[in-house]
Design an enzyme around this catalytic site. Structure first.
Site, PDB file in Angstrom:
ATOM      1  N   ASP A  66      -8.040   3.253   7.775  1.00 32.09           N
ATOM      2  CA  ASP A  66      -8.797   1.906   7.930  1.00 32.09           C
ATOM      3  C   ASP A  66      -8.815   1.185   9.055  1.00 32.09           C
ATOM      4  OD1 ASP A  66      -8.794   2.520   5.003  1.00 32.09           O
ATOM      5  OD2 ASP A  66      -6.992   1.257   4.601  1.00 32.09           O
ATOM      6  N   GLU A 217     -16.771  -0.275  -0.754  1.00 33.71           N
ATOM      7  CA  GLU A 217     -15.792  -0.863   0.079  1.00 33.71           C
ATOM      8  C   GLU A 217     -15.925  -0.726   1.285  1.00 33.71           C
ATOM      9  OE1 GLU A 217     -12.154   1.004  -1.028  1.00 33.71           O
ATOM     10  OE2 GLU A 217     -12.309   2.577   0.216  1.00 33.71           O
TER      11      GLU A 217
END
Length: 489
Positions: A66, A217
């Site tokens: 991430d 997402e």
């Protein structure tokens, strides 16, 4: 739900098996990361040191995920999902050149947050007001902490900034528009978009939930030529086909028009997703795409990588070429790179290696043949087998076509991707094995990189004898991997 604890384990760069579709028999082979393999037949310290001229993917040693990226004070900073006993310790990693990354240590610890001590995911850092704002997920809420430097220390504001709609209001991304208005994007399955006040630690206005139909997402927004590009990840991160798509809008809050896919699994490189993008300072058309991926069957063993991102003439984001070699090193003093450093035209392609008597060596089709054949070197002749047409394809890569009457394409032999694969001419096909990136290496010399493998054109063993083989190899910066484009009548 999506982010699991990522152990700080040093690992070797993993070579990747990559398969491509060709109209002839394929022989899938191991692609060796460019910064881990010495050039066959050489052992000089200079050659070995030159292996570090490519970043190599993955770029960070630990398993982590991430990523967000920031440029400040002459350095690039990458922030990743937390590690530590309760996924509570956020690290920063920094580099001056995108090649050599150092761990700057824990820059923010959830143990110092009153409202959550666990599940620290997906940070985003922006600079404004002489401060750095560290947005993060903790306990499925969005928080923000403030610090005076890119490495903090960051101090939480004392309460969550936002929760938002949806079961997983995670993955914050702050975007500052050209008019100075800032926006916060976040959410899994539900996309939340809301304006930030100028203090960057409070929200204002009406919240939008407009989203592309396939949004899942990890929202990330950039603006280019008045158009807003929303990149986002599709599928659960544990899915092998976790990947990035994008949509565009004329407003930072949507509505969004789905445009297409940016990443895809590549051989044993799986789940290339959750990205950030940065332009090189002073080089507005030079985009770098940072993301995580994995080669392990353990879905939590994700690693951060970086590759180039290009736009076509119509403003569409081209699919990112997922590589093991990564990107060439850059510093503040290096000139901006261009996807088209050589104009379309017909050229003789000369190696920087000369014969022992000083004659030039040129890419050549042996005996001026007209069929499919390996490409070698020879001294200059008037044969069309030494004349090559360069045509930019609008996606960061060129076609290189022989000017023999049958116009064969420069090609990787049988679409093999291994270091040492012969470079040949073959019937023109619509695949990545016949696409080439040309990058300025300075002094009028260029390196020629194969899109399919990420390896570069190489004169085998630097052999100065006419007739020596031209092959692909990992980048090492030697004269055998540098070429010049001379005008050919």
């Amino acid at each position: 739900m999506k982010k699991q604890i990522c152990s700080l384990i040093l690992g070797a760069l993993v070579a990747s098996l990559v398969f491509y579709s060709c109209s002839r028999q394929q022989e899938p082979a191991m692609v060796i990361p460019a910064n881990t393999t010495a050039k066959q037949g050489t052992s000089s310290a200079a050659t070995l040191a030159a292996l570090d001229l490519m970043s190599g993917n993955p770029i960070l040693p630990p398993f982590t995920a991430d990523p967000d990226i920031l440029y400040a004070n002459g350095r690039y900073y990458i922030y990743t999902t937390a590690n530590g006993p309760t996924v509570n310790e956020f690290h920063a990693y920094s580099s001056a050149d995108l090649l050599n990354w150092v761990d700057d240590g824990v820059v923010f610890n959830l143990n110092n947050v009153s409202w959550s001590h666990a599940d620290g995911w997906a940070p985003c850092v922006v600079a404004r007001n002489g401060q750095y704002y560290f947005y993060f997920t903790a306990s499925k809420k969005i928080g923000v902490a403030v610090g005076a430097s890119p490495t903090g220390p960051f101090t939480d504001i004392g309460a969550p900034l936002a929760t938002g709609l949806g079961t997983d209001p995670i993955d914050p991304m702050a975007f500052i528009d050209t008019d100075g208005q800032a926006y916060l994007y976040w959410g899994n399955t539900t996309l939340n978009i809301q304006k930030l006040n100028s203090d960057m630690v409070s929200l204002t206005g009406t919240r939008s939930n407009a989203k592309p139909s396939n949004y899942f997402e990890a929202p990330y927004v950039i603006k280019r030529n008045g158009i807003y590009y929303l990149m986002y990840s599709v599928n659960d991160y544990r899915n092998n086909d976790y990947h990035v798509e994008y949509a565009t809008a004329t407003s930072p809050m949507g509505p969004w028009t789905v445009k297409g896919r940016i990443t895809a699994p590549n051989g044993n490189i799986l789940g290339p997703g959750h990205n950030a993008v940065i332009t090189r300072p002073g080089c507005s058309s030079e985009y770098y795409f940072v993301y995580h991926r994995r080669t392990s069957t353990n879905v939590n063993e994700r690693q951060v990588a970086i590759d180039r991102m290009f736009f076509d003439a119509a403003g569409n984001i081209m699919p990112v070429n997922i590589t093991t070699s990564g990107v060439i090193g850059i510093t503040g003093s290096a000139p901006c790179t261009s996807p088209t450093p050589v104009a379309n035209g017909i050229y003789a392609i000369r190696s920087k290696v000369n014969t022992s008597s000083g004659q030039g060596l040129y890419l050549d089709i042996p005996a001026c043949g007209t069929g499919n054949a390996d490409v070698r070197t020879w001294t200059r002749t008037n044969c069309n087998g030494q004349r090559w047409a360069l045509t930019y394809q609008g996606n960061g890569f060129y076609k290189i076509i022989s000017q023999q009457p049958n116009h064969k394409s420069l090609d990787l032999d049988a679409c093999k991707l291994a270091v040492g694969t012969n470079i040949q001419v073959w019937d023109q096909l619509n695949n990545d094995c016949q696409l080439w990136r040309i990058e300025d290496a300075g002094g009028g010399w260029y390196r020629i990189l194969a899109k399919a493998s990420g390896n570069v054109m190489d004169l085998a063993n630097g052999d100065p004898t006419p007739g020596a083989d031209i092959r692909s190899w990992s980048w090492n910066g030697s004269d055998a991997q540098l070429f010049r484009f001379e005008a050919a009548p």
